[in-house]
Design a protein around this motif. Sequence first.
Motif: not given
Length: 307
Positions: A247-254
């Motif tokens: 779960l992330s508040d930063i969209t990953p590069d992938k």
Amino acid sequence: MKKVLVATEKPFSQIAIDEIKIVLDGAGFQLELLEKYTDKSQLLSAVADVDAMIVRSDKVTTEVLDAAKNLKIVVRAGAGYDNLDLDACTQREVVAMNTPGQNSNAVAELVFGMMIYGMRKQFSGGVGSELRGKSIGIHAYGNVGYYVGKIAHGFDMKVYGYDPYVSADRMQAHGVEPLASVEELYRTCEFISLHIPANDFTKKSINKAILSMMPQGAVLVNTARKEVIDEDGMIELMDERPDFMYLSDITPDKAEEFQKRFPGRYFFTPKKMGAQTEEANVNAGVAAARQIVSYLTSGDETFRVNR
């Protein structure tokens, strides 16, 4: 009259701008606004004659600093300041500051919003799980980590922490059990709330080796920076462990690869949302304005991050 530019591609709330203006007006300073700009040239033009600047996630690069001939101070309204080129600021005798602690509760509340969303099967109707009785590890016990611990106690979770720069006594005073190593933290906790900065030491440090230590049903919550995640290693791990959730508040590069391969086991906010509350907007913006006034009127460098 000194000019203070608020340059925000992602604007403050109107309430925050009104409060910033009150602070600056009280000091006899002039507020300049550049909001929702779409091209760097707009920023380069806006900084040309200002004495101070407040930014959010906007990048203050060598090019920006060279265009800002009168700039004496730039304040990042928030805790992280990797969007400021500190070396370039120092070379041009520009003071760089952040506003630590002002967004902390907002980020901590988002941690638990994402955790509940993930554990309740993203409200899809499936049978989920509760937070009560689970273990949470706070990786880096700063201002946000403190609030994460406070909220976790309200859920009756077991709270652990690791931070080589924070004393065990301080954590224990807050009801957080300090662990001796990052490996022990990841081995112990079902949830990890990640708050480390992105620097040469931490980039891609959250990798397959450390994540594979986590217990069954593990959940990593990242409200820090995407650069600290080894995305290739994370994808390998999630392929091997269908129990793992990210779960992330930063969209990953992938992001597209996560979306294609791991439905229901990830959640990414479309834009960084940690500080996106009315209260955090006001707190960070007003703190930045006050720090500028204090520096320009009395030389106060309390929150300076470059030397």
